[in-house]
Design a protein around this motif. Structure first.
Motif, short mmCIF file in Angstrom:
data_model
loop_
_atom_site.label_atom_id
_atom_site.label_comp_id
_atom_site.label_asym_id
_atom_site.label_seq_id
_atom_site.Cartn_x
_atom_site.Cartn_y
_atom_site.Cartn_z
N GLU A 57 -14.34 2.84 -9.64
CA GLU A 57 -14.34 4.29 -9.43
C GLU A 57 -13.00 4.91 -9.81
OE1 GLU A 57 -15.33 4.69 -5.34
OE2 GLU A 57 -17.45 4.16 -5.62
N ALA A 58 -12.21 4.18 -10.60
CA ALA A 58 -10.92 4.66 -11.11
C ALA A 58 -9.91 4.87 -10.01
CB ALA A 58 -11.09 5.95 -11.92
N GLY A 59 -10.04 4.13 -8.92
CA GLY A 59 -9.02 4.16 -7.88
C GLY A 59 -7.99 3.07 -8.10
N THR A 60 -6.94 3.09 -7.30
CA THR A 60 -5.89 2.07 -7.35
C THR A 60 -5.80 1.42 -5.98
OG1 THR A 60 -4.65 3.34 -8.99
CG2 THR A 60 -3.46 1.62 -7.81
N VAL A 61 -5.81 0.08 -5.97
CA VAL A 61 -5.80 -0.69 -4.73
C VAL A 61 -4.56 -1.57 -4.72
CG1 VAL A 61 -7.03 -2.34 -3.27
CG2 VAL A 61 -8.32 -0.66 -4.61
N PHE A 62 -3.81 -1.54 -3.60
CA PHE A 62 -2.70 -2.46 -3.36
C PHE A 62 -3.14 -3.42 -2.25
CE2 PHE A 62 -0.63 1.20 -5.20
CZ PHE A 62 0.38 0.67 -6.00
N LEU A 63 -2.94 -4.71 -2.47
CA LEU A 63 -3.38 -5.70 -1.51
C LEU A 63 -2.23 -6.67 -1.22
CD1 LEU A 63 -5.55 -7.17 0.16
CD2 LEU A 63 -6.23 -8.37 -1.92
N VAL A 64 -1.78 -6.69 0.03
CA VAL A 64 -0.78 -7.65 0.47
C VAL A 64 -1.50 -8.76 1.21
CG1 VAL A 64 1.19 -8.04 2.00
CG2 VAL A 64 1.08 -5.97 0.63
N THR A 98 -7.86 -14.91 -2.58
CA THR A 98 -8.36 -13.54 -2.46
C THR A 98 -7.72 -12.64 -3.51
OG1 THR A 98 -8.68 -13.81 -0.07
CG2 THR A 98 -8.56 -11.56 -0.91
N ILE A 99 -6.43 -12.79 -3.74
CA ILE A 99 -5.74 -12.00 -4.76
C ILE A 99 -6.26 -12.36 -6.15
CG2 ILE A 99 -3.50 -11.66 -5.88
CD1 ILE A 99 -2.19 -11.69 -3.19
N THR A 100 -6.51 -13.65 -6.37
CA THR A 100 -7.00 -14.08 -7.68
C THR A 100 -8.36 -13.47 -7.99
OG1 THR A 100 -5.78 -16.16 -7.44
CG2 THR A 100 -7.52 -16.09 -9.09
N LYS A 101 -9.22 -13.34 -6.96
CA LYS A 101 -10.58 -12.84 -7.19
C LYS A 101 -10.63 -11.33 -7.33
CE LYS A 101 -12.78 -16.58 -4.55
NZ LYS A 101 -13.56 -16.89 -3.32
N THR A 102 -9.73 -10.61 -6.67
CA THR A 102 -9.87 -9.15 -6.58
C THR A 102 -8.83 -8.37 -7.37
OG1 THR A 102 -8.52 -9.11 -4.56
CG2 THR A 102 -10.90 -9.30 -4.28
N CYS A 103 -7.76 -8.99 -7.84
CA CYS A 103 -6.67 -8.25 -8.47
C CYS A 103 -6.60 -8.54 -9.97
CB CYS A 103 -5.32 -8.59 -7.81
SG CYS A 103 -5.26 -8.17 -6.05
#
Length: 323
Positions: free
Chosen positions: A271-278, A284-289
């Motif tokens: 949806e053209a958003g930006t997500v930051f994930l710590v 989890t980072i490998t799958k989603t980022c």
């Protein structure tokens, strides 16, 4: 009688029908100026070394995808964050040596100490980016997110955001003494939804959280840490965010909830958003980022692709364990 005025290079015509019409006068074309000799093109090998390539910017466009990186959503420029803490003082000596507890500390040595949590970090986030942040505990990841969200004032530098970033969670708005049902309504209102919109999405939020409906009548202080995190993420992800920041919120859920959360993050990206994930959960980072920032001691060590940064980060941890 309408007065007509002639201008150089233009021929005036009659003022008719409320409009002034003019046409350019044909003039003799000036003689062509002599052209300088064409510059010699650089050989392809020399251009390739400069990263340009023989066909201009074509080589650069192939390396950097144009689609998801066209519009920046967050720009962080030379950001520094500092805060002050008070030390407890050193062990007393002399006449204070026989005292116990806090009295055994020298009061004169209890001075403020400045902690430099974020040190000159700069990066640009684009729409469609899902950016993971990795680093050891105390490296400054959470402080960086709080500064981007506007919760911590920067000592130096600037943060520019297309819209107000949302830091998960809305925990500041939720109240432990209220029931889960009331907190869903309160959290939705805190995110800018109207009461009618919250009620329309209520069943969807509860279903996504995976909580048993019987728990929704209980106060949130009776919830486990995982149950509270699931409800917070369900509320925060119920609206479309231009910038959503998640700080260790997915690590406390069960496997099924983590799968739903990862799917929701991918949907936000689409949806053209930006997500930051710590997160310390590298899978989890490998799958989603699609991009990772490596933070260490408040500094940005590496900013790049997922495989590249994760490989360098894990190798650094392995070398540190061997030492």
């Amino acid at each position: 009688m309408t007065e007509q005025t002639s201008f150089p290079g233009w021929a005036s015509t009659d003022y008719a029908n409320g409009q002034y019409q003019a046409a350019p006068v044909e003039q003799d074309a000036p003689p062509p100026e002599p052209q300088p000799p064409a510059a010699k093109k650089a050989p392809a090998k020399k251009a390739a070394k400069k990263g340009i390539g023989p066909s201009g910017l074509e080589k650069i466009k192939k390396r950097v995808p144009v689609g998801p990186r066209e519009r920046p959503t967050v720009i962080v420029d030379n950001l520094h964050v500092t805060y002050k803490v008070f030390a407890t003082g050193k062990a007393a000596s002399g006449k204070n040596a026989e005292k116990k507890g806090l009295l055994a500390r020298t009061p004169a040595l209890r001075r403020a100490r400045e902690v430099h949590a974020v040190r000159g970090i700069s990066f640009t986030a684009y729409e469609g980016d899902s950016i993971g942040m990795v680093g050891t505990n105390g490296s400054g990841k959470s402080t960086l997110l709080q500064a981007v969200a506007g919760l911590v004032p920067p000592a130096r530098g600037s943060v520019f955001s297309e819209e107000n970033p949302t830091l998960l969670g809305v925990g500041a708005a939720l109240m432990n003494e209220l029931s889960g049902e009331r907190n869903v309504i309160l959290g939705g209102l805190a995110l800018g939804m109207s009461l009618a919109e919250v009620r329309a999405k209520y069943d969807q939020i509860v279903e996504f959280s995976g909580l048993d409906p019987q728990f929704l009548d209980l106060p949130m202080r009776t919830y486990s840490q995982g149950m509270g995190a699931r409800l917070r993420f369900a509320i925060a992800s119920s609206v479309a965010h231009r910038v959503l920041m998640i700080d260790e919120a997915l690590s406390v859920g069960d496997r099924l909830f983590q799968q739903r959360s990862e799917a929701r993050i991918r949907q936000l990206r689409e949806e053209a958003g930006t997500v930051f994930l710590v997160s310390h959960a590298l899978p989890t980072i490998t799958k989603t980022c699609n991009r990772v920032l490596w933070i260490d001691k408040g500094r940005l060590v590496m900013d790049g692709g997922v495989d590249e940064v994760i490989s360098a980060y894990t190798q650094s941890e392995t070398e540190g364990d061997e030492e």
